[in-house]
Design a protein around this motif. Structure first.
Motif, PDB file in Angstrom:
ATOM      1  N   PHE A 116       0.846  -1.187   0.000  1.00  0.00           N
ATOM      2  CA  PHE A 116       0.000   0.000   0.000  1.00  0.00           C
ATOM      3  C   PHE A 116       0.886   1.243   0.000  1.00  0.00           C
ATOM      4  O   PHE A 116       1.964   1.238   0.602  1.00  0.00           O
ATOM      5  CB  PHE A 116      -0.915   0.034   1.229  1.00  0.00           C
ATOM      6  CG  PHE A 116      -2.036  -0.955   1.158  1.00  0.00           C
ATOM      7  CD1 PHE A 116      -3.244  -0.615   0.572  1.00  0.00           C
ATOM      8  CD2 PHE A 116      -1.876  -2.224   1.674  1.00  0.00           C
ATOM      9  CE1 PHE A 116      -4.276  -1.536   0.504  1.00  0.00           C
ATOM     10  CE2 PHE A 116      -2.899  -3.157   1.610  1.00  0.00           C
ATOM     11  CZ  PHE A 116      -4.104  -2.809   1.023  1.00  0.00           C
ATOM     12  N   ARG A 117       0.431   2.277  -0.697  1.00  0.00           N
ATOM     13  CA  ARG A 117       1.169   3.524  -0.757  1.00  0.00           C
ATOM     14  C   ARG A 117       0.234   4.684  -0.468  1.00  0.00           C
ATOM     15  O   ARG A 117      -0.953   4.628  -0.790  1.00  0.00           O
ATOM     16  CB  ARG A 117       1.786   3.689  -2.142  1.00  0.00           C
ATOM     17  CG  ARG A 117       2.771   2.537  -2.415  1.00  0.00           C
ATOM     18  CD  ARG A 117       3.555   2.682  -3.662  1.00  0.00           C
ATOM     19  NE  ARG A 117       4.242   3.957  -3.703  1.00  0.00           N
ATOM     20  CZ  ARG A 117       4.694   4.481  -4.831  1.00  0.00           C
ATOM     21  NH1 ARG A 117       4.542   3.867  -5.970  1.00  0.00           N
ATOM     22  NH2 ARG A 117       5.312   5.637  -4.816  1.00  0.00           N
ATOM     23  N   VAL A 118       0.780   5.734   0.112  1.00  0.00           N
ATOM     24  CA  VAL A 118      -0.001   6.925   0.406  1.00  0.00           C
ATOM     25  C   VAL A 118      -0.387   7.588  -0.915  1.00  0.00           C
ATOM     26  O   VAL A 118       0.446   7.750  -1.807  1.00  0.00           O
ATOM     27  CB  VAL A 118       0.804   7.914   1.289  1.00  0.00           C
ATOM     28  CG1 VAL A 118       0.045   9.205   1.500  1.00  0.00           C
ATOM     29  CG2 VAL A 118       1.154   7.250   2.621  1.00  0.00           C
ATOM     30  N   MET A 119      -1.657   7.961  -1.036  1.00  0.00           N
ATOM     31  CA  MET A 119      -2.149   8.594  -2.257  1.00  0.00           C
ATOM     32  C   MET A 119      -2.012  10.112  -2.164  1.00  0.00           C
ATOM     33  O   MET A 119      -2.160  10.689  -1.086  1.00  0.00           O
ATOM     34  CB  MET A 119      -3.619   8.224  -2.480  1.00  0.00           C
ATOM     35  CG  MET A 119      -3.821   6.751  -2.759  1.00  0.00           C
ATOM     36  SD  MET A 119      -5.580   6.298  -2.878  1.00  0.00           S
ATOM     37  CE  MET A 119      -6.114   7.335  -4.226  1.00  0.00           C
ATOM     38  N   GLN A 120      -1.769  10.745  -3.287  1.00  0.00           N
ATOM     39  CA  GLN A 120      -1.653  12.201  -3.336  1.00  0.00           C
ATOM     40  C   GLN A 120      -3.005  12.885  -3.471  1.00  0.00           C
ATOM     41  O   GLN A 120      -3.167  14.012  -3.041  1.00  0.00           O
ATOM     42  CB  GLN A 120      -0.785  12.619  -4.530  1.00  0.00           C
ATOM     43  CG  GLN A 120       0.653  12.193  -4.401  1.00  0.00           C
ATOM     44  CD  GLN A 120       1.378  12.913  -3.274  1.00  0.00           C
ATOM     45  OE1 GLN A 120       1.062  14.041  -2.930  1.00  0.00           O
ATOM     46  NE2 GLN A 120       2.337  12.241  -2.679  1.00  0.00           N
ATOM     47  N   THR A 121      -3.974  12.220  -4.075  1.00  0.00           N
ATOM     48  CA  THR A 121      -5.213  12.909  -4.423  1.00  0.00           C
ATOM     49  C   THR A 121      -6.461  12.292  -3.805  1.00  0.00           C
ATOM     50  O   THR A 121      -7.572  12.616  -4.210  1.00  0.00           O
ATOM     51  CB  THR A 121      -5.404  12.921  -5.951  1.00  0.00           C
ATOM     52  OG1 THR A 121      -5.456  11.567  -6.419  1.00  0.00           O
ATOM     53  CG2 THR A 121      -4.293  13.669  -6.633  1.00  0.00           C
ATOM     54  N   ALA A 122      -6.325  11.430  -2.858  1.00  0.00           N
ATOM     55  CA  ALA A 122      -7.517  10.842  -2.239  1.00  0.00           C
ATOM     56  C   ALA A 122      -8.303  11.933  -1.523  1.00  0.00           C
ATOM     57  O   ALA A 122      -7.733  12.845  -0.933  1.00  0.00           O
ATOM     58  CB  ALA A 122      -7.119   9.751  -1.256  1.00  0.00           C
ATOM     59  N   MET A 123      -9.609  11.819  -1.609  1.00  0.00           N
ATOM     60  CA  MET A 123     -10.479  12.784  -0.954  1.00  0.00           C
ATOM     61  C   MET A 123     -11.621  12.029  -0.299  1.00  0.00           C
ATOM     62  O   MET A 123     -11.944  10.910  -0.696  1.00  0.00           O
ATOM     63  CB  MET A 123     -11.027  13.793  -1.960  1.00  0.00           C
ATOM     64  CG  MET A 123      -9.926  14.596  -2.635  1.00  0.00           C
ATOM     65  SD  MET A 123     -10.568  15.788  -3.799  1.00  0.00           S
ATOM     66  CE  MET A 123     -11.143  17.042  -2.673  1.00  0.00           C
ATOM     67  N   ALA A 124     -12.221  12.628   0.716  1.00  0.00           N
ATOM     68  CA  ALA A 124     -13.336  11.995   1.397  1.00  0.00           C
ATOM     69  C   ALA A 124     -14.291  13.073   1.891  1.00  0.00           C
ATOM     70  O   ALA A 124     -13.892  14.203   2.159  1.00  0.00           O
ATOM     71  CB  ALA A 124     -12.843  11.152   2.569  1.00  0.00           C
ATOM     72  N   ARG A 125     -15.533  12.687   2.007  1.00  0.00           N
ATOM     73  CA  ARG A 125     -16.557  13.552   2.602  1.00  0.00           C
ATOM     74  C   ARG A 125     -17.008  12.857   3.884  1.00  0.00           C
ATOM     75  O   ARG A 125     -17.577  11.772   3.840  1.00  0.00           O
ATOM     76  CB  ARG A 125     -17.720  13.700   1.633  1.00  0.00           C
ATOM     77  CG  ARG A 125     -18.796  14.575   2.143  1.00  0.00           C
ATOM     78  CD  ARG A 125     -19.874  14.748   1.098  1.00  0.00           C
ATOM     79  NE  ARG A 125     -21.047  15.307   1.726  1.00  0.00           N
ATOM     80  CZ  ARG A 125     -22.263  15.136   1.285  1.00  0.00           C
ATOM     81  NH1 ARG A 125     -22.469  14.411   0.206  1.00  0.00           N
ATOM     82  NH2 ARG A 125     -23.272  15.672   1.921  1.00  0.00           N
TER      83      ARG A 125
END
Length: 140
Positions: A116-125
């Protein structure tokens, strides 16, 4: 310690499961927690005798995407390989090519060992973004 990993939601004491997840991740009531696990395509539970030591679940479209949720262990079982066993049990049963998950802040290194790698563009509400920022899931 005699650990058994299984996926049967019918064998789970949901009061105990709610205490486990509340102690390690977030407050959950037993009835909605049960519904969430029963609606998930993949579930895993670790029992030490009759004691629930850990659990996790995943949603999976069977083709492209899967997401792991609620992977948690009682603190006294952490660092003993149980988290690895539970995560491997989930990953073995997931069909999606891309697997997403939330990592508790500070636990990212555990998941990096599995690719697993940290994402640059993940978003959440989030329902409670202030709480999630305070817990370190969101940037201020």
């Amino acid at each position: 310690m005699h650990l058994r990993i299984h996926s049967n939601t019918n064998e789970i004491d949901w009061q105990e499961a709610a205490k486990l997840i509340t102690a390690t991740l977030a407050p959950r009531d037993p009835a909605p927690l049960r519904r969430a696990f029963q609606a998930s395509q993949v579930t895993v539970f670790a029992l030490d005798g009759s004691k629930l030591a850990g659990m996790g679940r995943a949603l999976d479209d069977g083709v492209f995407q899967a997401a792991i949720y609620d992977l948690c262990l009682l603190p006294e079982y952490q660092g003993k390989g149980l988290g690895t066993s539970l995560l491997n049990a989930l990953l073995e049963r997931i069909q999606g090519q891309t697997v997403l998950l939330y990592a508790v802040p500070g636990k990212e290194g555990f998941y990096e060992r599995f690719g697993f790698r940290v994402m640059q563009t993940a978003m959440a509400r989030f329902a409670d973004p202030v709480r999630m920022e305070r817990l370190g899931y969101l940037r201020p």
